[in-house]
Design an enzyme around this catalytic site. Sequence first.
Site, PDB file in Angstrom:
ATOM      1  N   CYS A  65       3.144  -2.425  15.673  1.00 20.91           N
ATOM      2  CA  CYS A  65       2.612  -2.979  16.926  1.00 20.91           C
ATOM      3  C   CYS A  65       1.320  -3.764  16.707  1.00 20.91           C
ATOM      4  CB  CYS A  65       2.371  -1.865  17.952  1.00 20.91           C
ATOM      5  SG  CYS A  65       3.873  -1.279  18.752  1.00 20.91           S
ATOM      6  N   GLY A  66       0.909  -3.925  15.446  1.00 24.38           N
ATOM      7  CA  GLY A  66      -0.316  -4.668  15.170  1.00 24.38           C
ATOM      8  C   GLY A  66      -1.452  -3.812  14.653  1.00 24.38           C
ATOM      9  N   SER A  67      -1.130  -2.664  14.066  1.00 22.80           N
ATOM     10  CA  SER A  67      -2.181  -1.735  13.624  1.00 22.80           C
ATOM     11  C   SER A  67      -3.029  -2.330  12.501  1.00 22.80           C
ATOM     12  CB  SER A  67      -1.579  -0.398  13.181  1.00 22.80           C
ATOM     13  OG  SER A  67      -0.539  -0.587  12.251  1.00 22.80           O
ATOM     14  N   HIS A 116      -0.950   6.394  13.547  1.00 24.19           N
ATOM     15  CA  HIS A 116       0.292   6.088  14.291  1.00 24.19           C
ATOM     16  C   HIS A 116       0.724   7.305  15.121  1.00 24.19           C
ATOM     17  CE1 HIS A 116       0.930   2.293  12.384  1.00 24.19           C
ATOM     18  NE2 HIS A 116       1.421   2.736  11.248  1.00 24.19           N
ATOM     19  N   ARG A 257       5.014  -9.892   7.673  1.00 26.91           N
ATOM     20  CA  ARG A 257       6.261 -10.646   7.556  1.00 26.91           C
ATOM     21  C   ARG A 257       6.161 -11.952   8.323  1.00 26.91           C
ATOM     22  NH1 ARG A 257      11.343 -11.182   9.989  1.00 26.91           N
ATOM     23  NH2 ARG A 257      10.573 -10.114  11.839  1.00 26.91           N
ATOM     24  N   GLY A 259       4.921 -11.992  12.142  1.00 25.47           N
ATOM     25  CA  GLY A 259       3.854 -11.921  13.135  1.00 25.47           C
ATOM     26  C   GLY A 259       4.123 -12.770  14.368  1.00 25.47           C
TER      27      GLY A 259
END
Length: 301
Positions: A65-67, A116, A257, A259
């Site tokens: 999710c953008g961590s 996470h 990968r 984005g």
Amino acid sequence: MENLKFTEELKKAFDAAKNTPKDELIFTYNGVMYPTSTCDIETFQTIETFEAREEDLMMVAYPKCGSNWTMLLLHGIVYAAYKKEPSAIIPLIEFKAPDKFEKLKAQPSPRVLGTHLHYDNIPQPFFDKKVKLLVTFRNPKDTAVSLFHFYNNNPMLPTYNSWDDFFPDFMAGKVVWGSYFDHAVVWNKHLDEDTILLVTFEDMKEDLEGSIKKICKFYGISITEEQVKQIAEKGTFKSMKENSGKTHGVFGKVIFRKGDVGDWKNYFSEAQSQEVDAKFEECLGGTKLGELLKYNVHCKW
């Protein structure tokens, strides 16, 4: 130096996973699946008594999710405000690593941490200390596609023969760190708390500088417009991907990968899209999180 050690540890885990039987790559703890290469029960038990600090900057996100993106921004903000170099692109609190907790204890504040873990599994000391949690979310369809590729590009996880094989497992929460929708539902209940700020992957793509300013305000950190611009320039997906070999070693190619927003349209069938639509409506229809995710903008044909 610390970053070099971190990338070396990742490479060891990578190499070890290549020789691990597929059925041993995952274990289940308290009903949730985790990768055996990066997590273990001993670490889960240790973090229950982790010494959190009120000044900690804690990022929380469901996988893909953008961590990594958000963590990079937090490190940039801390460096701009305090000239504090990141001791490493720090593994998540639930990741096992030699002497990790001793190193974290020795680190000066403010520390940048991440996880996470589902809300209910975040160690109690973080709530006791009223640590501010920066929660990052992404629309479920792009998250699913990104997680599918993460499984197939990552020797530390089992591979899937096809997207159609992966999709039902994603919907059933039979993936690492559990169900996306379980995570979303519980976070929605806590969005109005003053120790929680939710940012979305899509909003960061649309207005990265605005997102950085919002994060700074949340943490009470003051930086200049010029510093905001510099952090945003280093925080573009293109920049992160180009530097990923230095920051994440062999893992960089796995993490960064595309984005993109909307890549799901290249994978979903009409029936799969409708299944997620129905699940989203059931779990998040009419909610604050549902609205923040701009589902109708990002998840409709």
